[in-house]
Design a protein around this motif. Structure first.
Motif, PDB file in Angstrom:
ATOM      1  N   ARG A 117      31.927  40.171  29.607  1.00  0.00           N
ATOM      2  CA  ARG A 117      32.292  39.234  28.256  1.00  0.00           C
ATOM      3  C   ARG A 117      32.455  40.618  27.185  1.00  0.00           C
ATOM      4  N   GLU A 118      32.243  41.873  27.671  1.00  0.00           N
ATOM      5  CA  GLU A 118      32.764  42.837  26.586  1.00  0.00           C
ATOM      6  C   GLU A 118      34.174  42.951  26.612  1.00  0.00           C
ATOM      7  N   ILE A 119      34.962  42.598  27.992  1.00  0.00           N
ATOM      8  CA  ILE A 119      36.464  42.995  28.105  1.00  0.00           C
ATOM      9  C   ILE A 119      37.554  42.117  28.640  1.00  0.00           C
ATOM     10  N   GLY A 120      37.049  41.074  28.256  1.00  0.00           N
ATOM     11  CA  GLY A 120      37.526  40.066  29.357  1.00  0.00           C
ATOM     12  C   GLY A 120      38.878  39.527  28.146  1.00  0.00           C
ATOM     13  N   ARG A 121      38.625  39.873  26.990  1.00  0.00           N
ATOM     14  CA  ARG A 121      40.156  39.784  25.945  1.00  0.00           C
ATOM     15  C   ARG A 121      40.806  40.728  26.153  1.00  0.00           C
ATOM     16  N   HIS A 122      40.097  41.507  27.012  1.00  0.00           N
ATOM     17  CA  HIS A 122      42.184  42.125  26.971  1.00  0.00           C
ATOM     18  C   HIS A 122      42.644  42.354  28.140  1.00  0.00           C
ATOM     19  N   GLY A 123      42.613  40.949  28.868  1.00  0.00           N
ATOM     20  CA  GLY A 123      43.104  40.924  30.304  1.00  0.00           C
ATOM     21  C   GLY A 123      42.130  41.064  31.370  1.00  0.00           C
ATOM     22  N   ILE A 124      41.438  41.587  31.069  1.00  0.00           N
ATOM     23  CA  ILE A 124      40.291  42.200  32.680  1.00  0.00           C
ATOM     24  C   ILE A 124      39.725  41.586  32.755  1.00  0.00           C
ATOM     25  N   THR A 125      39.674  41.471  34.509  1.00  0.00           N
ATOM     26  CA  THR A 125      38.626  40.323  34.883  1.00  0.00           C
ATOM     27  C   THR A 125      36.681  41.147  35.627  1.00  0.00           C
ATOM     28  N   VAL A 126      36.427  40.660  35.880  1.00  0.00           N
ATOM     29  CA  VAL A 126      35.189  41.335  36.963  1.00  0.00           C
ATOM     30  C   VAL A 126      34.535  40.647  36.971  1.00  0.00           C
ATOM     31  N   PRO A 186      39.908  52.168  29.883  1.00  0.00           N
ATOM     32  CA  PRO A 186      40.713  53.166  29.305  1.00  0.00           C
ATOM     33  C   PRO A 186      42.113  52.963  29.465  1.00  0.00           C
ATOM     34  N   GLN A 187      42.857  53.058  30.491  1.00  0.00           N
ATOM     35  CA  GLN A 187      43.913  52.941  30.305  1.00  0.00           C
ATOM     36  C   GLN A 187      44.362  51.525  30.794  1.00  0.00           C
ATOM     37  N   MET A 188      43.065  50.585  31.138  1.00  0.00           N
ATOM     38  CA  MET A 188      43.354  49.206  31.780  1.00  0.00           C
ATOM     39  C   MET A 188      43.925  48.394  30.584  1.00  0.00           C
ATOM     40  N   ILE A 189      42.448  49.073  28.990  1.00  0.00           N
ATOM     41  CA  ILE A 189      42.991  48.227  28.120  1.00  0.00           C
ATOM     42  C   ILE A 189      43.460  48.393  27.210  1.00  0.00           C
ATOM     43  N   GLU A 190      44.621  49.729  27.631  1.00  0.00           N
ATOM     44  CA  GLU A 190      45.970  50.220  27.090  1.00  0.00           C
ATOM     45  C   GLU A 190      46.406  49.227  27.030  1.00  0.00           C
ATOM     46  N   ARG A 191      46.806  48.854  29.073  1.00  0.00           N
ATOM     47  CA  ARG A 191      48.218  47.844  28.920  1.00  0.00           C
ATOM     48  C   ARG A 191      48.123  46.740  28.873  1.00  0.00           C
ATOM     49  N   GLY A 192      46.718  46.340  28.917  1.00  0.00           N
ATOM     50  CA  GLY A 192      46.063  44.928  28.824  1.00  0.00           C
ATOM     51  C   GLY A 192      46.291  44.333  30.133  1.00  0.00           C
ATOM     52  N   TRP A 193      45.692  44.688  31.110  1.00  0.00           N
ATOM     53  CA  TRP A 193      45.347  44.248  32.377  1.00  0.00           C
ATOM     54  C   TRP A 193      44.878  44.896  33.000  1.00  0.00           C
ATOM     55  N   GLY A 194      43.997  44.534  33.674  1.00  0.00           N
ATOM     56  CA  GLY A 194      42.924  44.541  35.067  1.00  0.00           C
ATOM     57  C   GLY A 194      41.991  43.806  35.711  1.00  0.00           C
ATOM     58  N   ARG A 195      41.490  44.033  36.719  1.00  0.00           N
ATOM     59  CA  ARG A 195      41.461  43.753  37.788  1.00  0.00           C
ATOM     60  C   ARG A 195      39.555  44.272  38.303  1.00  0.00           C
ATOM     61  N   HIS A 214      49.648  54.037  36.735  1.00  0.00           N
ATOM     62  CA  HIS A 214      47.833  53.451  36.194  1.00  0.00           C
ATOM     63  C   HIS A 214      47.547  53.201  37.314  1.00  0.00           C
ATOM     64  N   VAL A 215      46.512  52.203  37.253  1.00  0.00           N
ATOM     65  CA  VAL A 215      45.298  51.343  37.712  1.00  0.00           C
ATOM     66  C   VAL A 215      45.611  49.983  37.452  1.00  0.00           C
ATOM     67  N   ASP A 216      45.971  49.289  38.062  1.00  0.00           N
ATOM     68  CA  ASP A 216      45.290  48.036  37.902  1.00  0.00           C
ATOM     69  C   ASP A 216      44.713  47.091  38.104  1.00  0.00           C
ATOM     70  N   ILE A 217      44.155  47.647  39.492  1.00  0.00           N
ATOM     71  CA  ILE A 217      43.347  47.156  40.502  1.00  0.00           C
ATOM     72  C   ILE A 217      41.824  47.576  41.043  1.00  0.00           C
ATOM     73  N   LEU A 218      41.238  47.646  40.750  1.00  0.00           N
ATOM     74  CA  LEU A 218      39.787  48.250  41.220  1.00  0.00           C
ATOM     75  C   LEU A 218      39.392  47.756  42.425  1.00  0.00           C
ATOM     76  N   VAL A 219      38.639  47.843  43.522  1.00  0.00           N
ATOM     77  CA  VAL A 219      38.286  47.838  44.545  1.00  0.00           C
ATOM     78  C   VAL A 219      36.920  48.084  45.095  1.00  0.00           C
TER      79      VAL A 219
END
Length: 249
Positions: A168-177, A127-136, A84-89
């Motif tokens: 604003r769309e994905i903050g509730r999934h624990g993902i920051t942009v 999708p896989q970040m949302i499924e895991r509830g975390w991402g950067r 899985h991928v947690d962080i995308l730069v």
């Protein structure tokens, strides 16, 4: 400070030199397993060897980001390597100064390189970040004070607007942009295009800290934003420029 990054996974594009290489290296040394993407295979393999010797894990993937379906292929390859991928730069890109009468094809190429590929690979991984509830998601962008017509400036402005809306769309999934526009950061291109006397004069006259930055200066911010500690920072544009920019916000 423990950035709580051990066992995390990441993709860094444009990772063979400069800012991308520094970010990939810094993440790996924090215990992140990194898929490093670029076109120059020899430089990626050299980076992987250096990090392996230092106890870091970098997996080199040679890919032309402009190839058709590159974003989907990169996302699939990274998930296959990492699970899985947690962080995308998103770092691949390049300056595109254009004349007023430049053809649409030049604008299309610049927008694809500096905006569309960022968006495509991000949305492929969401999708896989949302499924895991975390991402950067961290976008290396560009300045907002164009001194002339440059398609990359327009594309990077599009990244800022897209990233803000996406946050604003994905903050509730624990993902920051977040976005990081570099200032004058030393690189192969900078050394090639700007002689040392010019760099010295520019730093003295325009950069409050008095010198040009190194890729590691920006990597420090990227690694922090990638960490769980930065959970409440999203939708931002944070320059790393030694105080170069003159606007007050």
């Amino acid at each position: 400070m423990d950035l709580e990054l051990k066992s995390k996974t990441a993709i860094v594009s444009g990772a063979s030199t400069g800012i991308g290489r520094a970010i990939a290296r810094a993440l790996a040394l924090e215990g992140v397993r990194v898929v490093a993407i670029a076109r120059r295979k020899d430089l990626l393999e050299q980076l992987a060897k250096e990090l392996h010797a230092a106890g870091g894990a970098v997996i080199p993937v040679t890919q032309d980001i402009m190839a058709e379906d590159a974003a989907k292929e990169l996302a699939s390859a990274a998930i296959a390597e990492l699970g899985h991928v947690d962080i995308l730069v998103n770092n691949a890109g390049g300056s595109r100064p254009l004349p007023v009468d430049a053809p649409d094809s030049d604008w299309d190429e610049a927008m694809a390189l500096n905006f569309t590929r960022y968006r495509q690979i991000t949305h492929a991984l969401l999708p896989q970040m949302i499924e895991r509830g975390w991402g950067r998601i961290i976008n290396i962008t560009g300045k907002s004070e164009p001194e002339g017509l440059n398609a990359a400036f327009a594309a990077k402005a599009a990244v800022h607007a897209w990233a803000k809306g996406l946050s604003r769309e994905i903050g509730r999934h624990g993902i920051t942009v977040n976005c990081i526009p570099p200032g004058r950061i030393m690189s192969e291109q900078i050394r090639r295009n700007y002689p040392e006397d010019y760099r010295k004069h520019f730093a003295e006259e325009e950069i409050p800290v008095g010198y040009w930055g190194e890729p590691e200066d920006l990597a420090a911010m990227a690694v922090f934003l990638a960490s769980p500690i930065a959970r409440y920072i999203t939708g931002t544009v944070i320059p790393v420029d030694g105080g170069l920019r003159r606007y007050q916000f």
